[in-house]
Design a protein around this motif. Sequence first.
Motif, mmCIF file in Angstrom:
data_model
loop_
_atom_site.group_PDB
_atom_site.id
_atom_site.type_symbol
_atom_site.label_atom_id
_atom_site.label_comp_id
_atom_site.label_asym_id
_atom_site.label_seq_id
_atom_site.Cartn_x
_atom_site.Cartn_y
_atom_site.Cartn_z
ATOM 1 N N LYS A 132 0.808 -1.222 0.000
ATOM 2 C CA LYS A 132 0.000 0.000 0.000
ATOM 3 C C LYS A 132 0.841 1.272 0.000
ATOM 4 O O LYS A 132 0.331 2.352 -0.320
ATOM 5 N N GLY A 133 2.110 1.155 0.415
ATOM 6 C CA GLY A 133 2.934 2.356 0.491
ATOM 7 C C GLY A 133 4.211 2.162 1.284
ATOM 8 O O GLY A 133 4.928 1.183 1.093
ATOM 9 N N LEU A 192 5.695 6.439 14.534
ATOM 10 C CA LEU A 192 5.477 5.707 13.286
ATOM 11 C C LEU A 192 4.766 6.615 12.295
ATOM 12 O O LEU A 192 3.906 7.409 12.677
ATOM 13 N N MET A 193 5.113 6.482 11.031
ATOM 14 C CA MET A 193 4.438 7.261 9.995
ATOM 15 C C MET A 193 4.184 6.373 8.785
ATOM 16 O O MET A 193 5.118 5.789 8.223
ATOM 17 N N PHE A 194 2.914 6.261 8.411
ATOM 18 C CA PHE A 194 2.514 5.501 7.229
ATOM 19 C C PHE A 194 2.177 6.487 6.118
ATOM 20 O O PHE A 194 1.545 7.520 6.358
ATOM 21 N N TRP A 195 2.574 6.137 4.912
ATOM 22 C CA TRP A 195 2.336 6.995 3.738
ATOM 23 C C TRP A 195 1.766 6.116 2.638
ATOM 24 O O TRP A 195 2.420 5.204 2.133
ATOM 25 N N VAL A 196 0.501 6.375 2.277
ATOM 26 C CA VAL A 196 -0.160 5.563 1.254
ATOM 27 C C VAL A 196 -0.786 6.471 0.203
ATOM 28 O O VAL A 196 -0.991 7.670 0.426
ATOM 29 N N LYS A 197 -1.097 5.895 -0.944
ATOM 30 C CA LYS A 197 -1.716 6.625 -2.042
ATOM 31 C C LYS A 197 -3.234 6.440 -1.998
ATOM 32 O O LYS A 197 -3.734 5.344 -1.708
ATOM 33 N N LEU A 204 -1.827 10.233 1.511
ATOM 34 C CA LEU A 204 -2.373 10.183 2.864
ATOM 35 C C LEU A 204 -1.233 9.818 3.820
ATOM 36 O O LEU A 204 -0.601 8.770 3.682
ATOM 37 N N PHE A 205 -0.973 10.713 4.774
ATOM 38 C CA PHE A 205 0.059 10.482 5.780
ATOM 39 C C PHE A 205 -0.622 10.273 7.137
ATOM 40 O O PHE A 205 -1.472 11.071 7.539
ATOM 41 N N ILE A 206 -0.262 9.208 7.813
ATOM 42 C CA ILE A 206 -0.803 8.917 9.141
ATOM 43 C C ILE A 206 0.375 8.735 10.100
ATOM 44 O O ILE A 206 1.169 7.817 9.944
ATOM 45 N N LYS A 207 0.475 9.629 11.083
ATOM 46 C CA LYS A 207 1.575 9.535 12.046
ATOM 47 C C LYS A 207 1.035 9.361 13.460
ATOM 48 O O LYS A 207 0.083 10.044 13.858
ATOM 49 N N THR A 208 1.623 8.459 14.211
ATOM 50 C CA THR A 208 1.260 8.287 15.606
ATOM 51 C C THR A 208 1.945 9.376 16.434
ATOM 52 O O THR A 208 2.859 10.049 15.960
ATOM 53 N N THR A 209 1.503 9.546 17.666
ATOM 54 C CA THR A 209 2.093 10.578 18.525
ATOM 55 C C THR A 209 2.656 9.992 19.811
ATOM 56 O O THR A 209 2.885 10.702 20.785
ATOM 57 N N LYS A 210 2.872 8.681 19.798
ATOM 58 C CA LYS A 210 3.486 8.001 20.943
ATOM 59 C C LYS A 210 4.700 7.210 20.455
ATOM 60 O O LYS A 210 4.871 6.980 19.258
ATOM 61 N N LEU A 211 5.513 6.798 21.399
ATOM 62 C CA LEU A 211 6.662 5.965 21.068
ATOM 63 C C LEU A 211 6.214 4.736 20.287
ATOM 64 O O LEU A 211 5.144 4.173 20.558
ATOM 65 N N VAL A 212 7.013 4.332 19.317
ATOM 66 C CA VAL A 212 6.709 3.160 18.480
ATOM 67 C C VAL A 212 6.187 2.005 19.333
ATOM 68 O O VAL A 212 6.794 1.637 20.340
ATOM 69 N N ASN A 213 5.053 1.445 18.929
ATOM 70 C CA ASN A 213 4.502 0.288 19.644
ATOM 71 C C ASN A 213 3.664 -0.545 18.683
ATOM 72 O O ASN A 213 3.169 -0.048 17.666
ATOM 73 N N LEU A 214 3.498 -1.818 19.021
ATOM 74 C CA LEU A 214 2.827 -2.759 18.131
ATOM 75 C C LEU A 214 1.343 -2.448 17.993
ATOM 76 O O LEU A 214 0.754 -2.621 16.916
ATOM 77 N N GLU A 254 -2.699 -0.266 10.406
ATOM 78 C CA GLU A 254 -2.861 -1.272 9.350
ATOM 79 C C GLU A 254 -4.341 -1.487 9.032
ATOM 80 O O GLU A 254 -4.739 -1.575 7.861
ATOM 81 N N LYS A 255 -5.160 -1.554 10.075
ATOM 82 C CA LYS A 255 -6.605 -1.776 9.887
ATOM 83 C C LYS A 255 -7.239 -0.583 9.179
ATOM 84 O O LYS A 255 -8.085 -0.757 8.285
ATOM 85 N N ILE A 256 -6.820 0.621 9.550
ATOM 86 C CA ILE A 256 -7.350 1.830 8.914
ATOM 87 C C ILE A 256 -7.001 1.842 7.440
ATOM 88 O O ILE A 256 -7.847 2.105 6.572
ATOM 89 N N ILE A 257 -5.732 1.573 7.122
ATOM 90 C CA ILE A 257 -5.273 1.596 5.737
ATOM 91 C C ILE A 257 -6.002 0.545 4.900
ATOM 92 O O ILE A 257 -6.362 0.791 3.739
ATOM 93 N N LYS A 258 -6.236 -0.608 5.496
ATOM 94 C CA LYS A 258 -6.942 -1.669 4.771
ATOM 95 C C LYS A 258 -8.328 -1.207 4.356
ATOM 96 O O LYS A 258 -8.820 -1.550 3.262
#
Length: 260
Positions: free
Chosen positions: A140-141, A161-166, A236-246, A253-257
Amino acid sequence: MELGEIVFYICISLIVLYQINKFVFYETDEQKEYNQKLNESLKDEYIYDPETGAKLTLEQGESGHWISHENEFRILSESELKNLPSERIRQAEIALNYLRESREYIKTKLSESQLESLEKTKTLNSYDDWSYSNSFKFDKGIVLSPSVQLNGTINYEESHLMFWVKINNINGHYFFREKSSSEKFLDLLRNDDEIKFSDYECFAFKKSHNIILINNILKNFKNEKKLEIEINNENLFIKTTKLVNLEDIKRVEKIIKNVC
């Protein structure tokens, strides 16, 4: 002093100078190897760091946004995880292990054009400085770990974490972040956000006529907290605001899906 003596002393002086020059400028094998690698790096488009072995593009080197960690993509064993200094760091490494060992994520280094796009995001520009590591591509990106900094009375630096998808092009540019308490209070008096989105403040940098598409994207973020969301045309950029975590990886991942 006779001519022969003068010649003799000149010869002795030259020999001494030669030995001094040889001693001072003598290169060890390590120095020779260092210089050889450095000279080779000048022949291509990369900057080579002889100490770490990292190869960076000129743009990456100049931007200061690249972190080169040795073995950053290596999976940490259980014993290594147990020996980490804190539970927070352990949870962060568990999350990164998930990305490192997954077949869906492939380690990658961002290209110059990708780095330029990230530099232009309002998400990362809202911080005083940032750098990145642990970048992966997937179907997805791209996902990466930006280390963001805020400088003030209390300095803040943390890896998120930062996800970048089209997505389909909205022909607009919007940035959403969680509202502060004062912003929530003011909204009770006058809510002037162009797009009403739960507990998130909306910043419109380029207004879009495709509000329906934007709202269809945002509905996938309903009840989601601790995120920063940016929609810029087809990005579409999605960035968390906490320390990296699972947990954050799984929920994004669920949002992007659902979005893509």
